[in-house]
Design a protein around this motif. Structure first.
Motif, PDB file in Angstrom:
ATOM      1  N   LYS A  42       8.988  -7.900  33.306  1.00 11.66           N
ATOM      2  CA  LYS A  42      10.320  -7.450  33.713  1.00 11.66           C
ATOM      3  C   LYS A  42      10.610  -7.969  35.114  1.00 11.66           C
ATOM      4  O   LYS A  42       9.755  -7.936  35.995  1.00 11.66           O
ATOM      5  N   ILE A  43      11.850  -8.447  35.313  1.00  9.36           N
ATOM      6  CA  ILE A  43      12.302  -8.944  36.605  1.00  9.36           C
ATOM      7  C   ILE A  43      13.483  -8.098  37.063  1.00  9.36           C
ATOM      8  O   ILE A  43      14.430  -7.881  36.295  1.00  9.36           O
ATOM      9  N   LEU A  44      13.435  -7.622  38.314  1.00  9.20           N
ATOM     10  CA  LEU A  44      14.544  -6.882  38.914  1.00  9.20           C
ATOM     11  C   LEU A  44      15.046  -7.661  40.123  1.00  9.20           C
ATOM     12  O   LEU A  44      14.254  -8.132  40.935  1.00  9.20           O
ATOM     13  N   VAL A  45      16.368  -7.803  40.228  1.00 12.95           N
ATOM     14  CA  VAL A  45      16.969  -8.525  41.345  1.00 12.95           C
ATOM     15  C   VAL A  45      18.027  -7.643  41.985  1.00 12.95           C
ATOM     16  O   VAL A  45      18.950  -7.167  41.308  1.00 12.95           O
ATOM     17  N   GLY A  46      17.899  -7.430  43.283  1.00 15.91           N
ATOM     18  CA  GLY A  46      18.857  -6.625  44.016  1.00 15.91           C
ATOM     19  C   GLY A  46      19.422  -7.370  45.203  1.00 15.91           C
ATOM     20  O   GLY A  46      18.817  -8.315  45.709  1.00 15.91           O
ATOM     21  N   THR A  47      20.605  -6.969  45.648  1.00 20.31           N
ATOM     22  CA  THR A  47      21.251  -7.517  46.831  1.00 20.31           C
ATOM     23  C   THR A  47      22.322  -6.542  47.267  1.00 20.31           C
ATOM     24  O   THR A  47      22.721  -5.653  46.500  1.00 20.31           O
ATOM     25  N   SER A  48      22.805  -6.713  48.480  1.00 26.59           N
ATOM     26  CA  SER A  48      23.837  -5.816  48.992  1.00 26.59           C
ATOM     27  C   SER A  48      25.128  -5.905  48.185  1.00 26.59           C
ATOM     28  O   SER A  48      25.958  -4.992  48.223  1.00 26.59           O
ATOM     29  N   GLU A  49      25.315  -6.986  47.439  1.00 22.27           N
ATOM     30  CA  GLU A  49      26.526  -7.160  46.641  1.00 22.27           C
ATOM     31  C   GLU A  49      26.487  -6.364  45.335  1.00 22.27           C
ATOM     32  O   GLU A  49      27.507  -6.216  44.675  1.00 22.27           O
ATOM     33  N   LEU A  50      25.303  -5.867  44.954  1.00 19.35           N
ATOM     34  CA  LEU A  50      25.151  -5.187  43.667  1.00 19.35           C
ATOM     35  C   LEU A  50      24.941  -3.693  43.869  1.00 19.35           C
ATOM     36  O   LEU A  50      24.115  -3.285  44.697  1.00 19.35           O
ATOM     37  N   SER A  51      25.662  -2.884  43.104  1.00 20.65           N
ATOM     38  CA  SER A  51      25.432  -1.435  43.138  1.00 20.65           C
ATOM     39  C   SER A  51      24.190  -1.075  42.333  1.00 20.65           C
ATOM     40  O   SER A  51      23.500  -0.100  42.645  1.00 20.65           O
ATOM     41  N   ASN A  52      23.896  -1.850  41.298  1.00 20.81           N
ATOM     42  CA  ASN A  52      22.695  -1.663  40.482  1.00 20.81           C
ATOM     43  C   ASN A  52      21.948  -2.985  40.377  1.00 20.81           C
ATOM     44  O   ASN A  52      22.565  -4.053  40.323  1.00 20.81           O
ATOM     45  N   LYS A  53      20.635  -2.918  40.340  1.00 16.88           N
ATOM     46  CA  LYS A  53      19.831  -4.129  40.229  1.00 16.88           C
ATOM     47  C   LYS A  53      20.047  -4.802  38.878  1.00 16.88           C
ATOM     48  O   LYS A  53      20.244  -4.135  37.853  1.00 16.88           O
ATOM     49  N   LEU A  54      20.009  -6.125  38.878  1.00 15.84           N
ATOM     50  CA  LEU A  54      20.028  -6.876  37.624  1.00 15.84           C
ATOM     51  C   LEU A  54      18.638  -6.810  37.007  1.00 15.84           C
ATOM     52  O   LEU A  54      17.629  -6.964  37.705  1.00 15.84           O
ATOM     53  N   LYS A  55      18.587  -6.598  35.699  1.00 17.66           N
ATOM     54  CA  LYS A  55      17.308  -6.449  35.005  1.00 17.66           C
ATOM     55  C   LYS A  55      17.166  -7.530  33.935  1.00 17.66           C
ATOM     56  O   LYS A  55      18.113  -7.823  33.210  1.00 17.66           O
ATOM     57  N   PHE A  56      15.956  -8.088  33.847  1.00 19.63           N
ATOM     58  CA  PHE A  56      15.699  -9.150  32.878  1.00 19.63           C
ATOM     59  C   PHE A  56      14.357  -8.922  32.185  1.00 19.63           C
ATOM     60  O   PHE A  56      13.370  -8.565  32.846  1.00 19.63           O
ATOM     61  N   ASN A  57      14.322  -9.122  30.886  1.00 18.35           N
ATOM     62  CA  ASN A  57      13.068  -9.234  30.146  1.00 18.35           C
ATOM     63  C   ASN A  57      12.701 -10.714  30.174  1.00 18.35           C
ATOM     64  O   ASN A  57      13.344 -11.531  29.516  1.00 18.35           O
ATOM     65  N   ALA A  58      11.694 -11.066  30.966  1.00 18.33           N
ATOM     66  CA  ALA A  58      11.398 -12.480  31.215  1.00 18.33           C
ATOM     67  C   ALA A  58      11.099 -13.254  29.936  1.00 18.33           C
ATOM     68  O   ALA A  58      11.381 -14.462  29.857  1.00 18.33           O
ATOM     69  N   TYR A  59      10.549 -12.601  28.922  1.00 18.05           N
ATOM     70  CA  TYR A  59      10.225 -13.304  27.679  1.00 18.05           C
ATOM     71  C   TYR A  59      11.465 -13.701  26.884  1.00 18.05           C
ATOM     72  O   TYR A  59      11.370 -14.455  25.917  1.00 18.05           O
ATOM     73  N   ASP A  60      12.632 -13.219  27.286  1.00 17.12           N
ATOM     74  CA  ASP A  60      13.872 -13.641  26.626  1.00 17.12           C
ATOM     75  C   ASP A  60      14.284 -15.046  27.058  1.00 17.12           C
ATOM     76  O   ASP A  60      15.196 -15.633  26.454  1.00 17.12           O
ATOM     77  N   PHE A  61      13.624 -15.571  28.090  1.00 20.51           N
ATOM     78  CA  PHE A  61      14.034 -16.853  28.667  1.00 20.51           C
ATOM     79  C   PHE A  61      12.823 -17.795  28.707  1.00 20.51           C
ATOM     80  O   PHE A  61      12.044 -17.789  29.670  1.00 20.51           O
ATOM     81  N   PRO A  62      12.620 -18.599  27.665  1.00 20.82           N
ATOM     82  CA  PRO A  62      11.423 -19.449  27.552  1.00 20.82           C
ATOM     83  C   PRO A  62      11.286 -20.427  28.717  1.00 20.82           C
ATOM     84  O   PRO A  62      12.280 -20.918  29.269  1.00 20.82           O
ATOM     85  N   LEU A  63      10.042 -20.731  29.058  1.00 20.77           N
ATOM     86  CA  LEU A  63       9.782 -21.678  30.135  1.00 20.77           C
ATOM     87  C   LEU A  63      10.207 -23.096  29.772  1.00 20.77           C
ATOM     88  O   LEU A  63      10.379 -23.938  30.656  1.00 20.77           O
ATOM     89  N   SER A  64      10.366 -23.380  28.499  1.00 22.71           N
ATOM     90  CA  SER A  64      10.811 -24.711  28.080  1.00 22.71           C
ATOM     91  C   SER A  64      12.310 -24.901  28.271  1.00 22.71           C
ATOM     92  O   SER A  64      12.820 -26.014  28.162  1.00 22.71           O
ATOM     93  N   GLY A  65      13.029 -23.807  28.556  1.00 25.48           N
ATOM     94  CA  GLY A  65      14.476 -23.876  28.726  1.00 25.48           C
ATOM     95  C   GLY A  65      14.885 -23.920  30.185  1.00 25.48           C
ATOM     96  O   GLY A  65      14.076 -23.747  31.099  1.00 25.48           O
TER      97      GLY A  65
END
Length: 341
Positions: A156-179
């Motif tokens: 799982k990847i979480l990305v936060g910044t002052s521009e976001l009220s909630n962190k962006l969340k990603f299931n890393a396995y949804d995005f293959p390394l070949s892509g």
């Protein structure tokens, strides 16, 4: 301007600046609770291993071979692992996005700089979205975890910044390394944040947290330090560590350069991509040291393509992919004057 040559002084600063990454140990169910995570402290491991690497001369001499096989291979080096009773690695780092892609850090040719700014500024305004989307993709897939990513139970990847009220969340396995690209809406939102930073519309600093469920007390893989001319019998493996993390010293960490290399692994435009099906890091000659190959020849390397693009006589010969590669090299940064070997 029909003939353009590289200035003797030409340099570009990096536009993606990751910090060093710090490693923490915890449990998957405690994601979101910072108090449950402890810095991973390195320790030394000493083993009495078996020799398995011999010169051809030794292999051809049975007596010498048997003698060397009988000798112990003493191994001494740094190591790191999750705490017992904990199954998940957290890697945390920040990423600063810097504007000014069209401005060289140093250039001693006014005519060259003027033409360069004109051409690259046009790209930044119209085509930079493609690169921003690819950098966002490599954050979402956790490529920067390197060996820590392999066969993890969950990522799982979480990305936060002052521009976001909630962190962006990603299931890393949804995005293959070949892509390198995706239609995912969260990746698109992250790409817009990166794009705004590149264009100078916002001062973009991202906080990235990656969680890899490895298994109870499993080993973790920080960056390894390069040690030259280590004395025989001394510690042979030195892992990268940081001090002063939550009051702890010798905390396992990853080099900012290693994280940056993963983020810029977006080049699927090189000639042999269809054979390898693996994007490579943006490098002037498409060099991949692990494979001992440079995938970009002198016909499609950075300097050749840049000069073609800047020349009014040859600019039409560049494809959109060529232009993406050139600007990605500017984002990577480096020294490229004609005096460089």
């Amino acid at each position: 301007m029909s003939i353009i040559k590289l200035p003797s002084v030409l340099a570009f600063e990096r536009k993606l600046e990751p910090s060093d990454g710090v490693m923490f140990s915890g449990n998957w169910q405690d994601i979101g609770n910072d108090k449950k995570w402890q810095p991973i402290e390195l320790f030394e491991r000493r083993n009495r291993a078996v020799k398995s690497n011999f010169t051809q001369e030794v292999l051809e001499d049975e007596e010498t071979l048997q003698k060397q096989i009988a000798e112990a291979n003493l191994s001494w080096g740094d190591d790191g692992s999750l705490n017992h009773g904990q199954d998940t690695l957290r890697l945390s780092f920040s990423l600063r996005v810097v504007a000014g892609i069209q401005n060289p850090t140093a250039c001693n040719n006014v005519e060259f700089e003027s033409r360069f700014k004109e051409v690259i500024a046009g790209y930044v305004q119209g085509d930079l979205q493609e690169l921003a989307a690819r950098y966002a993709y490599n954050i979402a897939n956790g490529r920067f975890l390197w060996r820590n990513r392999v066969n993890a139970q969950q990522l799982k990847i979480l990305v936060g910044t002052s521009e976001l009220s909630n962190k962006l969340k990603f299931n890393a396995y949804d995005f293959p390394l070949s892509g390198t690209t995706t239609n995912d809406k969260n990746v698109a939102q992250l790409a817009q944040l990166i794009l705004a930073g590149f264009k100078g519309e916002k001062n973009t600093v991202l906080k990235v947290e990656a969680f890899a469920q490895l298994g109870d007390a499993q080993r973790v893989w920080p960056s390894q330090e390069m040690v030259l001319n280590a004395a025989k019998g001394e510690k042979s493996r030195h892992l990268f560590s940081l001090n002063g993390v939550q009051g702890k010293d010798n905390v396992a960490a990853m080099h900012c350069e290693k994280i940056g290399n993963a983020l810029r692994t977006i080049d699927d435009w090189y000639p042999k991509f269809e054979q390898t099906n693996k994007p490579i890091a943006i490098e002037a000659y498409g060099s991949v040291t692990q494979r001992g190959v440079a995938y970009r020849s002198t016909r499609n390397d950075f300097k050749t393509l840049l000069l073609k693009w800047l020349s009014s006589e040859t600019s039409s010969q560049l494809t959109e992919q060529d232009k993406h590669f050139v600007v990605a090299m500017l984002i990577r940064g480096g020294v490229f004057g004609e005096g460089e070997s």
